[in-house]
Design a protein around this motif. Sequence first.
Motif, PDB file in Angstrom:
ATOM      1  N   MET A   1      79.161  76.335 -54.826  1.00 37.59           N
ATOM      2  CA  MET A   1      80.201  76.034 -55.812  1.00 37.59           C
ATOM      3  C   MET A   1      81.569  76.392 -55.266  1.00 37.59           C
ATOM      4  SD  MET A   1      78.585  77.332 -59.444  1.00 37.59           S
ATOM      5  CE  MET A   1      79.912  76.556 -60.382  1.00 37.59           C
ATOM      6  N   LYS A   2      82.557  75.611 -55.636  1.00 34.70           N
ATOM      7  CA  LYS A   2      83.935  75.846 -55.196  1.00 34.70           C
ATOM      8  C   LYS A   2      84.735  76.394 -56.380  1.00 34.70           C
ATOM      9  CE  LYS A   2      86.764  75.346 -51.629  1.00 34.70           C
ATOM     10  NZ  LYS A   2      87.215  74.024 -51.152  1.00 34.70           N
ATOM     11  N   ILE A   3      85.309  77.559 -56.195  1.00 34.85           N
ATOM     12  CA  ILE A   3      86.075  78.233 -57.246  1.00 34.85           C
ATOM     13  C   ILE A   3      87.550  78.281 -56.849  1.00 34.85           C
ATOM     14  CG2 ILE A   3      86.339  80.325 -58.621  1.00 34.85           C
ATOM     15  CD1 ILE A   3      83.625  78.853 -58.973  1.00 34.85           C
ATOM     16  N   GLY A   4      88.408  77.815 -57.729  1.00 39.63           N
ATOM     17  CA  GLY A   4      89.843  77.894 -57.497  1.00 39.63           C
ATOM     18  C   GLY A   4      90.409  79.184 -58.067  1.00 39.63           C
ATOM     19  N   GLY A  34      77.406  83.061 -53.399  1.00 36.71           N
ATOM     20  CA  GLY A  34      77.372  81.700 -52.876  1.00 36.71           C
ATOM     21  C   GLY A  34      78.567  80.842 -53.230  1.00 36.71           C
ATOM     22  N   PHE A  35      79.672  81.471 -53.628  1.00 33.22           N
ATOM     23  CA  PHE A  35      80.868  80.716 -53.982  1.00 33.22           C
ATOM     24  C   PHE A  35      81.799  80.566 -52.774  1.00 33.22           C
ATOM     25  CE2 PHE A  35      80.178  83.007 -58.215  1.00 33.22           C
ATOM     26  CZ  PHE A  35      79.438  81.964 -58.747  1.00 33.22           C
ATOM     27  N   ASP A  36      82.487  79.442 -52.733  1.00 36.64           N
ATOM     28  CA  ASP A  36      83.608  79.257 -51.818  1.00 36.64           C
ATOM     29  C   ASP A  36      84.882  79.244 -52.659  1.00 36.64           C
ATOM     30  OD1 ASP A  36      82.051  78.902 -49.428  1.00 36.64           O
ATOM     31  OD2 ASP A  36      81.553  76.896 -50.147  1.00 36.64           O
ATOM     32  N   PHE A  37      85.985  79.674 -52.051  1.00 32.68           N
ATOM     33  CA  PHE A  37      87.215  79.860 -52.826  1.00 32.68           C
ATOM     34  C   PHE A  37      88.386  79.105 -52.210  1.00 32.68           C
ATOM     35  CE2 PHE A  37      84.554  83.599 -53.437  1.00 32.68           C
ATOM     36  CZ  PHE A  37      84.515  83.695 -54.819  1.00 32.68           C
ATOM     37  N   GLU A  38      89.251  78.638 -53.090  1.00 36.27           N
ATOM     38  CA  GLU A  38      90.521  78.048 -52.668  1.00 36.27           C
ATOM     39  C   GLU A  38      91.619  78.638 -53.544  1.00 36.27           C
ATOM     40  OE1 GLU A  38      92.669  73.684 -52.095  1.00 36.27           O
ATOM     41  OE2 GLU A  38      90.500  73.909 -51.873  1.00 36.27           O
ATOM     42  N   GLY A  56      85.005  75.730 -60.919  1.00 36.28           N
ATOM     43  CA  GLY A  56      85.396  76.790 -61.830  1.00 36.28           C
ATOM     44  C   GLY A  56      86.715  77.383 -61.388  1.00 36.28           C
ATOM     45  N   TRP A  57      87.308  78.194 -62.278  1.00 40.76           N
ATOM     46  CA  TRP A  57      88.650  78.725 -62.028  1.00 40.76           C
ATOM     47  C   TRP A  57      88.729  80.200 -62.401  1.00 40.76           C
ATOM     48  CZ3 TRP A  57      91.829  75.426 -59.570  1.00 40.76           C
ATOM     49  CH2 TRP A  57      91.541  74.057 -59.661  1.00 40.76           C
TER      50      TRP A  57
END
Length: 225
Positions: A1-4, A34-38, A56-57
């Motif tokens: 999952m990609k989390i901002g 398992g999260f990736d972040f931006e 998600g944010w």
Amino acid sequence: MKIGILMTGHALPEVQADRGDYDSMFAKLLEGYGFDFETYDVVNESYPTRPKEMDGWIITGSKHGAYEDHPWIPPLEEFIRATYAADVPMVGICFGHQIIAQALGGKVVKFDGGWAVGGTNYDIEGQDLNLNAWHQDQVIKLPEDAKVIGSNDFCANAALMYGNTIYTIQPHPEFDAKIMEHLINLRGKGLLPEDQLDSATQKLSKVTNSNVIADRIARVFRQEA
């Protein structure tokens, strides 16, 4: 999952040297899920384009008040409302907790009862949790959709849930003892009573329950019960 990660402020230089900026703190808190972040530097008016840009944010803490007049706040509030309408998971911490409430119809004020600083106990979803706090502002009026899931005698609306997609808390699960030590020594001196700072310093060695909040945040992002 990609989390901002929506950065609504920046950590003190001394904190950044030790622990990185707020985005690094949240990446550390949620390590292993398992999260990736931006990162989006919202405080400098760098915004995402749409709620579904990420899975998600997270909205971070800030030295600013949600009620203050800054050009980056109205667009952030618009994004919060759009994200809620789109059923995209969102988590707010401290300022994030406050700005989400304000954006959805609540009210935030500079609390005349003073500050919460350092290790503080909260009843959150039936658990007695010790978490680091650093705030004076509070949510004093709830949005229509908000459900109180955490509080203590000082902060009645310390944790809120909106449906099953938005989870917000007033304390800082991302702050460890070293971060708190910096805040006490560099921001607290002259701002807060010495006895309150001394009390917070004495609590630095007490284990916090940040892991419990990290797990809860992960479940919100994964839309688990």
